[in-house]
Design a protein around this motif. Structure first.
Motif, PDB file in Angstrom:
ATOM      1  N   ALA A 198       0.901  -1.258  -0.127  1.00 22.53           N
ATOM      2  CA  ALA A 198       0.048  -0.077   0.014  1.00 22.53           C
ATOM      3  C   ALA A 198       0.641   1.192  -0.043  1.00 22.53           C
ATOM      4  O   ALA A 198       2.024   1.260   0.422  1.00 22.53           O
ATOM      5  N   GLY A 199       0.173   2.331  -0.340  1.00 28.01           N
ATOM      6  CA  GLY A 199       0.947   3.651  -0.309  1.00 28.01           C
ATOM      7  C   GLY A 199       0.077   4.970  -0.083  1.00 28.01           C
ATOM      8  O   GLY A 199      -1.130   4.411  -0.340  1.00 28.01           O
ATOM      9  N   GLU A 200       0.572   5.894   0.068  1.00 30.03           N
ATOM     10  CA  GLU A 200      -0.418   7.211   0.156  1.00 30.03           C
ATOM     11  C   GLU A 200      -0.754   7.622  -1.162  1.00 30.03           C
ATOM     12  O   GLU A 200       0.051   7.850  -2.204  1.00 30.03           O
ATOM     13  N   VAL A 201      -2.267   7.775  -1.453  1.00 31.56           N
ATOM     14  CA  VAL A 201      -2.689   8.016  -2.788  1.00 31.56           C
ATOM     15  C   VAL A 201      -4.002   9.102  -2.485  1.00 31.56           C
ATOM     16  O   VAL A 201      -4.773   9.002  -1.761  1.00 31.56           O
ATOM     17  N   PRO A 202      -3.858  10.270  -3.433  1.00 32.14           N
ATOM     18  CA  PRO A 202      -4.796  11.137  -3.334  1.00 32.14           C
ATOM     19  C   PRO A 202      -6.495  10.200  -3.567  1.00 32.14           C
ATOM     20  O   PRO A 202      -6.256   9.888  -4.498  1.00 32.14           O
ATOM     21  N   GLU A 203      -7.145  10.854  -2.883  1.00 34.16           N
ATOM     22  CA  GLU A 203      -8.442  10.426  -3.374  1.00 34.16           C
ATOM     23  C   GLU A 203      -9.173  10.746  -4.308  1.00 34.16           C
ATOM     24  O   GLU A 203     -10.116  10.376  -4.925  1.00 34.16           O
ATOM     25  N   ASP A 204      -8.922  12.130  -4.783  1.00 31.34           N
ATOM     26  CA  ASP A 204      -9.634  12.959  -5.817  1.00 31.34           C
ATOM     27  C   ASP A 204      -8.674  12.766  -7.270  1.00 31.34           C
ATOM     28  O   ASP A 204      -7.723  11.836  -7.284  1.00 31.34           O
ATOM     29  N   HIS A 205      -9.031  13.549  -8.119  1.00 26.66           N
ATOM     30  CA  HIS A 205      -8.356  13.438  -9.472  1.00 26.66           C
ATOM     31  C   HIS A 205      -6.659  13.993  -9.514  1.00 26.66           C
ATOM     32  O   HIS A 205      -6.620  15.296  -8.800  1.00 26.66           O
ATOM     33  N   TYR A 206      -5.842  13.383  -9.939  1.00 23.02           N
ATOM     34  CA  TYR A 206      -4.553  13.962 -10.276  1.00 23.02           C
ATOM     35  C   TYR A 206      -3.952  13.122 -11.261  1.00 23.02           C
ATOM     36  O   TYR A 206      -4.371  11.998 -11.684  1.00 23.02           O
ATOM     37  N   SER A 207      -2.773  13.518 -11.995  1.00 23.78           N
ATOM     38  CA  SER A 207      -2.213  12.607 -13.036  1.00 23.78           C
ATOM     39  C   SER A 207      -0.764  12.611 -12.975  1.00 23.78           C
ATOM     40  O   SER A 207      -0.313  13.801 -12.355  1.00 23.78           O
ATOM     41  N   VAL A 208      -0.304  11.727 -13.199  1.00 22.38           N
ATOM     42  CA  VAL A 208       1.232  11.467 -13.519  1.00 22.38           C
ATOM     43  C   VAL A 208       1.388  11.632 -15.066  1.00 22.38           C
ATOM     44  O   VAL A 208       0.907  10.547 -15.624  1.00 22.38           O
ATOM     45  N   PRO A 209       2.405  12.521 -15.343  1.00 21.81           N
ATOM     46  CA  PRO A 209       2.441  12.614 -16.831  1.00 21.81           C
ATOM     47  C   PRO A 209       2.950  11.308 -17.653  1.00 21.81           C
ATOM     48  O   PRO A 209       4.205  10.805 -16.772  1.00 21.81           O
ATOM     49  N   LEU A 210       2.810  11.039 -18.965  1.00 22.63           N
ATOM     50  CA  LEU A 210       3.260   9.777 -19.533  1.00 22.63           C
ATOM     51  C   LEU A 210       4.523  10.310 -20.061  1.00 22.63           C
ATOM     52  O   LEU A 210       4.669  11.614 -20.542  1.00 22.63           O
ATOM     53  N   GLY A 211       5.573   9.445 -20.261  1.00 22.55           N
ATOM     54  CA  GLY A 211       6.638   9.818 -20.776  1.00 22.55           C
ATOM     55  C   GLY A 211       7.664  10.329 -19.972  1.00 22.55           C
ATOM     56  O   GLY A 211       8.797  10.996 -20.580  1.00 22.55           O
ATOM     57  N   LYS A 212       7.485  10.511 -18.493  1.00 18.61           N
ATOM     58  CA  LYS A 212       8.365  11.283 -17.694  1.00 18.61           C
ATOM     59  C   LYS A 212       8.854   9.876 -16.758  1.00 18.61           C
ATOM     60  O   LYS A 212       8.049   9.527 -15.747  1.00 18.61           O
ATOM     61  N   ALA A 213       9.948   9.582 -16.594  1.00 18.00           N
ATOM     62  CA  ALA A 213      10.713   8.822 -15.531  1.00 18.00           C
ATOM     63  C   ALA A 213      10.650   9.184 -14.019  1.00 18.00           C
ATOM     64  O   ALA A 213      10.761  10.587 -13.872  1.00 18.00           O
ATOM     65  N   ALA A 214      10.931   8.427 -13.102  1.00 18.62           N
ATOM     66  CA  ALA A 214      10.925   8.732 -11.640  1.00 18.62           C
ATOM     67  C   ALA A 214      12.447   8.412 -11.294  1.00 18.62           C
ATOM     68  O   ALA A 214      12.877   7.091 -11.245  1.00 18.62           O
ATOM     69  N   ILE A 215      13.233   9.347 -10.447  1.00 19.30           N
ATOM     70  CA  ILE A 215      14.367   8.987  -9.847  1.00 19.30           C
ATOM     71  C   ILE A 215      14.077   8.388  -8.687  1.00 19.30           C
ATOM     72  O   ILE A 215      13.793   9.167  -7.629  1.00 19.30           O
ATOM     73  N   CYS A 216      14.216   7.394  -8.041  1.00 14.73           N
ATOM     74  CA  CYS A 216      13.589   6.619  -7.135  1.00 14.73           C
ATOM     75  C   CYS A 216      14.605   6.584  -6.077  1.00 14.73           C
ATOM     76  O   CYS A 216      14.537   6.629  -4.753  1.00 14.73           O
ATOM     77  N   ARG A 217      16.018   6.685  -6.687  1.00 11.84           N
ATOM     78  CA  ARG A 217      17.029   6.843  -5.370  1.00 11.84           C
ATOM     79  C   ARG A 217      18.140   7.589  -5.914  1.00 11.84           C
ATOM     80  O   ARG A 217      18.371   7.094  -7.202  1.00 11.84           O
ATOM     81  N   HIS A 218      18.831   8.607  -5.517  1.00 15.22           N
ATOM     82  CA  HIS A 218      19.835   9.362  -6.094  1.00 15.22           C
ATOM     83  C   HIS A 218      21.240   8.725  -5.955  1.00 15.22           C
ATOM     84  O   HIS A 218      21.490   8.210  -4.550  1.00 15.22           O
ATOM     85  N   GLY A 219      22.030   8.509  -6.852  1.00 12.74           N
ATOM     86  CA  GLY A 219      23.363   7.891  -6.655  1.00 12.74           C
ATOM     87  C   GLY A 219      24.425   8.422  -7.574  1.00 12.74           C
ATOM     88  O   GLY A 219      24.257   8.955  -8.478  1.00 12.74           O
ATOM     89  N   SER A 220      25.628   7.967  -7.378  1.00 16.74           N
ATOM     90  CA  SER A 220      26.889   8.478  -8.204  1.00 16.74           C
ATOM     91  C   SER A 220      27.650   6.968  -8.655  1.00 16.74           C
ATOM     92  O   SER A 220      28.407   7.390  -9.707  1.00 16.74           O
ATOM     93  N   ASP A 221      27.250   5.954  -8.152  1.00 18.14           N
ATOM     94  CA  ASP A 221      28.331   4.864  -8.865  1.00 18.14           C
ATOM     95  C   ASP A 221      27.829   4.285 -10.160  1.00 18.14           C
ATOM     96  O   ASP A 221      28.568   3.961 -11.015  1.00 18.14           O
TER      97      ASP A 221
END
Length: 337
Positions: free
Chosen positions: A197-220
């Protein structure tokens, strides 16, 4: 915000769109009264009626063919193929009709259609309920291909997909629908198997198609993953001590190459992870893109960790999946190159 599983988040997305847009309609095998084999549409027929949420015969070609016609006439159908493995009878309709409608009509018609499909293994479903066919769709111009890894993204991406004017293939990793499958023999030692499970808004919102997410920043090293493999990658990196940057692609087509390129140019190394069969999997395309865009920044060959080049092994599916041991070995290899 509410705590939701991915199934609940997907249902919330469809609920929001049904309530706010009379052109949205849901149909597929058992999605109405029964609420879908995974209960993603549970309760929606009772709320919106049989004309907007309805069951169909066991005929994938007819499901998608009907949806293409509806989309061409201004509706926004969101249809379910019960398992991604069942999509092959509809592949002609998806690739020859839906994907090409805008271009073959010179823009006279569009095809705002979403095809939802549970994908991947993790439920001991065997060869006909466990396939990961994303690469078959990323090869088709005119389609968008989406694979969420968490409830928040699942709802936002599905809303964006329904609102998109062109056809979207929406692949849902069933292994992280509700948490670890109870039949998993390694569940106690594999806490990364799912994030229920995760925290999710109950109303309308959108996540843009074609856009990645950086889940963890790193340098190696840059790790490219999507769906369930994002969680496996995160758990593996935490165990290795390697400072990896993990990118959740979210949308495979169109690919967010800018985010990928910026990360690989920074780290100089890259590992690609996917559950699907290795040969001709989407990882091969990712490696080609990284090589072309970042060749002069690479300090090691780009490696991939994927499923076996073999028919899906029913009894051995948890060995088939890329797991921490195989991923850690690849990370170590690129770090030592």
């Amino acid at each position: 915000m509410a705590r939701m599983t991915m199934i609940e988040a997907l249902r919330s997305a469809m609920d929001v769109k049904l309530a706010g847009d009379p052109s949205v309609i849901l149909f597929g095998e058992d999605v109405g009264y029964f609420g879908g084999v995974f209960r993603c549409t549970s309760g929606l027929q009772a709320r919106y009626g049989e004309e907007r949420v309805f069951d169909t015969p066991i005929n994938e070609s007819a499901i998608v063919g009907l949806a293409v016609g509806m989309a061409a006439q201004g509706m926004r159908p969101c249809v379910e193929i019960q398992f991604a493995d069942y999509m092959y009878p509809a592949y002609d309709q998806i690739t020859q009709e839906a994907a090409r409608l805008r271009h073959r009509s010179n823009g006279q018609f569009t095809c705002p259609l979403v095809v939802r499909m549970p994908t991947g293994g993790g439920i001991f479903g065997g060869q006909t309920h466990s396939q990961s066919p994303e690469a078959l769709f990323t090869h088709v111009a005119g389609l968008k291909v989406v694979i969420p890894s968490n409830p928040y993204d699942a709802k936002g991406l599905l809303i964006a997909a329904i609102e998109d004017p062109d056809p979207v293939i929406f692949l849902e990793p069933k292994r992280i629908y509700n948490g670890p499958f109870s039949g998993n023999p390694h569940a106690k030692s594999m806490s990364w198997a799912a994030h229920p499970a995760g925290e999710v808004p109950e109303d309308h919102y959108s996540v843009p198609l074609g856009k990645a997410a950086i889940c963890r920043h790193g340098s190696d090293v840059t790790v490219l993953a999507y769906g369930t493999m994002v969680h496996v990658a995160q758990a593996t990196v935490d165990q290795t001590g390697i400072d990896a940057e993990i990118i959740d692609l979210r949308t495979l087509l169109p690919l967010d190459l800018a985010t990928v390129r910026a990360s690989v140019e920074k780290t100089g190394r890259c590992v690609v992870i996917h559950e699907a069969t290795r040969t001709s999997g989407f990882g091969a395309e990712l490696i080609a893109e990284v090589q072309e865009a970042c060749f002069w920044h690479l300090r090691a060959p780009v490696l991939r960790v994927a499923g076996w080049d073999a028919p899906y092994p029913h009894a051995l599916e948890w060995d088939y999946f890329p797991g921490p041991e195989r991923i850690a070995r690849a990370l170590k290899q690129v770090m030592e190159a």
